[in-house]
Design a protein around this motif. Sequence first.
Motif, PDB file in Angstrom:
ATOM      1  N   GLN A   3       4.673  -8.933  -2.630  1.00  0.00           N
ATOM      2  CA  GLN A   3       3.973  -7.838  -3.219  1.00  0.00           C
ATOM      3  C   GLN A   3       3.921  -6.660  -2.372  1.00  0.00           C
ATOM      4  O   GLN A   3       4.307  -6.800  -0.831  1.00  0.00           O
ATOM      5  CB  GLN A   3       2.529  -8.450  -3.351  1.00  0.00           C
ATOM      6  N   THR A   4       3.670  -5.445  -2.805  1.00  0.00           N
ATOM      7  CA  THR A   4       3.427  -4.288  -2.378  1.00  0.00           C
ATOM      8  C   THR A   4       2.246  -3.798  -2.351  1.00  0.00           C
ATOM      9  O   THR A   4       1.748  -3.559  -3.495  1.00  0.00           O
ATOM     10  CB  THR A   4       4.629  -3.351  -2.455  1.00  0.00           C
ATOM     11  N   ILE A   5       1.526  -3.701  -1.246  1.00  0.00           N
ATOM     12  CA  ILE A   5      -0.196  -3.035  -1.556  1.00  0.00           C
ATOM     13  C   ILE A   5      -0.194  -1.677  -0.651  1.00  0.00           C
ATOM     14  O   ILE A   5       0.166  -1.603   0.721  1.00  0.00           O
ATOM     15  CB  ILE A   5      -1.024  -4.069  -0.910  1.00  0.00           C
ATOM     16  N   LYS A   6      -0.559  -0.689  -1.299  1.00  0.00           N
ATOM     17  CA  LYS A   6      -1.052   0.436  -0.662  1.00  0.00           C
ATOM     18  C   LYS A   6      -2.668   0.767  -0.727  1.00  0.00           C
ATOM     19  O   LYS A   6      -3.035   0.938  -1.615  1.00  0.00           O
ATOM     20  CB  LYS A   6      -0.329   1.587  -1.471  1.00  0.00           C
ATOM     21  N   LEU A   7      -3.071   0.996   0.494  1.00  0.00           N
ATOM     22  CA  LEU A   7      -4.469   1.117   0.520  1.00  0.00           C
ATOM     23  C   LEU A   7      -4.716   2.492   1.060  1.00  0.00           C
ATOM     24  O   LEU A   7      -4.067   3.249   1.588  1.00  0.00           O
ATOM     25  CB  LEU A   7      -4.805   0.001   1.686  1.00  0.00           C
ATOM     26  N   LYS A   8      -5.696   2.997   0.341  1.00  0.00           N
ATOM     27  CA  LYS A   8      -6.297   4.717   0.780  1.00  0.00           C
ATOM     28  C   LYS A   8      -7.525   4.497   1.853  1.00  0.00           C
ATOM     29  O   LYS A   8      -7.656   5.465   2.341  1.00  0.00           O
ATOM     30  CB  LYS A   8      -6.435   5.214  -0.550  1.00  0.00           C
ATOM     31  N   ASP A 199       4.013  -4.181   7.951  1.00  0.00           N
ATOM     32  CA  ASP A 199       3.662  -2.902   7.786  1.00  0.00           C
ATOM     33  C   ASP A 199       4.651  -2.105   6.933  1.00  0.00           C
ATOM     34  O   ASP A 199       5.778  -1.928   7.112  1.00  0.00           O
ATOM     35  CB  ASP A 199       3.698  -2.094   9.053  1.00  0.00           C
ATOM     36  N   GLY A 200       4.011  -1.605   5.629  1.00  0.00           N
ATOM     37  CA  GLY A 200       5.156  -1.229   4.515  1.00  0.00           C
ATOM     38  C   GLY A 200       5.578   0.249   4.825  1.00  0.00           C
ATOM     39  O   GLY A 200       6.416   0.676   4.312  1.00  0.00           O
ATOM     40  N   ASN A 217       5.209  -9.811   2.384  1.00  0.00           N
ATOM     41  CA  ASN A 217       4.507  -8.626   1.487  1.00  0.00           C
ATOM     42  C   ASN A 217       4.398  -7.662   2.374  1.00  0.00           C
ATOM     43  O   ASN A 217       4.252  -7.632   3.560  1.00  0.00           O
ATOM     44  CB  ASN A 217       2.915  -9.148   1.315  1.00  0.00           C
ATOM     45  N   LYS A 218       4.373  -6.552   1.768  1.00  0.00           N
ATOM     46  CA  LYS A 218       4.323  -5.046   2.336  1.00  0.00           C
ATOM     47  C   LYS A 218       2.843  -4.449   2.126  1.00  0.00           C
ATOM     48  O   LYS A 218       2.502  -4.368   1.038  1.00  0.00           O
ATOM     49  CB  LYS A 218       5.486  -4.223   1.990  1.00  0.00           C
ATOM     50  N   ILE A 219       2.323  -4.233   3.385  1.00  0.00           N
ATOM     51  CA  ILE A 219       1.122  -3.725   3.275  1.00  0.00           C
ATOM     52  C   ILE A 219       1.122  -2.161   4.113  1.00  0.00           C
ATOM     53  O   ILE A 219       1.379  -1.998   5.022  1.00  0.00           O
ATOM     54  CB  ILE A 219      -0.285  -4.333   3.919  1.00  0.00           C
ATOM     55  N   SER A 220       0.642  -1.198   3.335  1.00  0.00           N
ATOM     56  CA  SER A 220       0.303   0.273   4.089  1.00  0.00           C
ATOM     57  C   SER A 220      -0.882   0.775   3.702  1.00  0.00           C
ATOM     58  O   SER A 220      -1.629   0.381   2.844  1.00  0.00           O
ATOM     59  CB  SER A 220       1.426   0.813   3.363  1.00  0.00           C
ATOM     60  N   GLY A 221      -1.169   1.539   4.687  1.00  0.00           N
ATOM     61  CA  GLY A 221      -2.726   2.229   4.607  1.00  0.00           C
ATOM     62  C   GLY A 221      -3.099   2.532   6.001  1.00  0.00           C
ATOM     63  O   GLY A 221      -2.654   1.770   6.996  1.00  0.00           O
ATOM     64  N   PRO A 222      -4.375   3.127   6.197  1.00  0.00           N
ATOM     65  CA  PRO A 222      -5.051   3.086   7.386  1.00  0.00           C
ATOM     66  C   PRO A 222      -5.714   1.860   7.798  1.00  0.00           C
ATOM     67  O   PRO A 222      -5.897   1.064   7.156  1.00  0.00           O
ATOM     68  CB  PRO A 222      -6.051   4.331   7.332  1.00  0.00           C
ATOM     69  N   HIS A 223      -6.257   1.950   9.023  1.00  0.00           N
ATOM     70  CA  HIS A 223      -7.039   0.868   9.452  1.00  0.00           C
ATOM     71  C   HIS A 223      -8.200   0.699   8.754  1.00  0.00           C
ATOM     72  O   HIS A 223      -8.597   1.649   8.277  1.00  0.00           O
ATOM     73  CB  HIS A 223      -7.664   0.974  11.118  1.00  0.00           C
ATOM     74  N   PRO A 224      -8.371  -0.544   8.055  1.00  0.00           N
ATOM     75  CA  PRO A 224      -8.100  -1.886   8.602  1.00  0.00           C
ATOM     76  C   PRO A 224      -6.838  -2.455   7.651  1.00  0.00           C
ATOM     77  O   PRO A 224      -6.903  -3.733   7.463  1.00  0.00           O
ATOM     78  CB  PRO A 224      -9.253  -2.555   8.499  1.00  0.00           C
ATOM     79  N   VAL A 230      -8.351  -8.237   4.887  1.00  0.00           N
ATOM     80  CA  VAL A 230      -8.058  -7.464   3.989  1.00  0.00           C
ATOM     81  C   VAL A 230      -6.838  -7.627   2.947  1.00  0.00           C
ATOM     82  O   VAL A 230      -6.929  -7.495   1.806  1.00  0.00           O
ATOM     83  CB  VAL A 230      -7.916  -5.671   4.396  1.00  0.00           C
ATOM     84  N   GLN A 231      -5.907  -8.105   3.823  1.00  0.00           N
ATOM     85  CA  GLN A 231      -4.929  -8.563   3.044  1.00  0.00           C
ATOM     86  C   GLN A 231      -4.850 -10.041   2.227  1.00  0.00           C
ATOM     87  O   GLN A 231      -4.588  -9.616   1.010  1.00  0.00           O
ATOM     88  CB  GLN A 231      -3.628  -8.914   4.082  1.00  0.00           C
ATOM     89  N   ILE A 232      -5.880 -10.789   2.533  1.00  0.00           N
ATOM     90  CA  ILE A 232      -6.119 -12.097   1.615  1.00  0.00           C
ATOM     91  C   ILE A 232      -6.929 -11.295   0.432  1.00  0.00           C
ATOM     92  O   ILE A 232      -6.691 -11.915  -0.685  1.00  0.00           O
ATOM     93  CB  ILE A 232      -7.074 -12.934   2.567  1.00  0.00           C
TER      94      ILE A 232
END
Length: 454
Positions: A3-8, A199-200, A217-224, A230-232
Amino acid sequence: MSQTIKLKKGFDINLAGKAENKTIEVTQPDTYALKPTDFNGLNRPKVIVKEGQNVKAGTPLFFERNVEDILYTSPVSGEVVEIKRGEKRKVLEVKILADKEIEFEKFKQFSSSDINNLSKEDAIEQLKQSGGWTNIIQRPYGCVANPADSPKAIFISAFDTHPLAPDYAYILQGQEQYFQAGLDILKKLTSGTVHLNIDGEAEVAQIFSQAKNVQLNKISGPHPAGNVGVQIHHLDPISKGDIVWTVNPVGVVIIGKLFIEGVYDTSRLVALTGSQMKNRGYAKMFAGASLTKLSENIEGEDNRYISGNVLTGEGIGADGYLGYYENQITVIPEGKYEEFMGWILPSKNKLSFHRAFGMLTFLNGKDKEFEVDTNTHGEERNFVVTGTFEDVMPMDILPTYLFKAILAEDYDDMEALGIYEVIEEDVALCEFVDVSKNPIQEILREGIELIKEG
């Protein structure tokens, strides 16, 4: 399926003092300490060594009275020189004067094919007896996992977005065989998925891209974004009754080396960071290392020595000991001063999420590095509902109301508002942006202990 998750939502705290990708030779400390306080939920440790006793790396030092088969073992070999106790004889540290050459307890060794044929029960037994099991953390509660449980999944975050965080790709160079062996062992412990999250927005290191028996899985966005909690939340959320296990990438290597080499080796590259650190890079250390030998690499005298990062780390002093799970040491100046009307004066040099307080900070651009100290620029007061917590927390919970439910000891609201999904690191950014200066992480831990005991 990956999965690819983009956080804002979130906030990157860009500080001066990041470690360069180079290895620094440092004088190895004389003493090491294993601290029960590093392990959440370890409330009644029973020490099984005596002062003057010689131990090896992997020799049991203490265990939890309620779970006697999980052993907490020495990170180095040497002589037990002090069992430090606090009020009511609470065990604070087991201190060891280290040998010049570290000797290891010997455990069973396995080839890659042997690991594939190893039973779950035998793997768990070796992990418990060696001390390796303590690298497996349970969600909810953030405590050492119970071997009798069956997690629905295991999560590993292969990147860290905390301030001045270490680069795991650099730390794990040359550890590919051990990392894969660790993943193979972890896969035996769950009928679900082992998630390896990267890190995506960065180049993927081979040690992660070629990993087997995992879902990448690829996760991107600012901390955290780098927080495993957060990923879970976005990949496989925790509900009441669910159990998920997490492991730090360095812990995966420790587990893999335990089975490949038959030794419990807690050595790792530790990032030396912070504006007061003269030579910034990575130094090889064992868990529990004393910081006394770092003094020659520190500028100034009135500094805060932090085991970990500035958001979630522990202030331990110049003669303190590296935390068991930490891969970073941060040194910044103390902030023992008062600033008249400092909260309202415009400045380009104050790091703040709130434009009202750091009015000109945003003009510096996102690449500006800030030198900070420990001054809180305010005092603790009642909660002010600003909506800021929700802006920096990319999880579908209401943090302000969760914290208030904890203070009111309202068990039903704590559960309904998502306390099972978070531990201290997940709300540390809330503490940073809190205009009321409340000890948010302490409040959350109090709530977690209430729920756990209830």
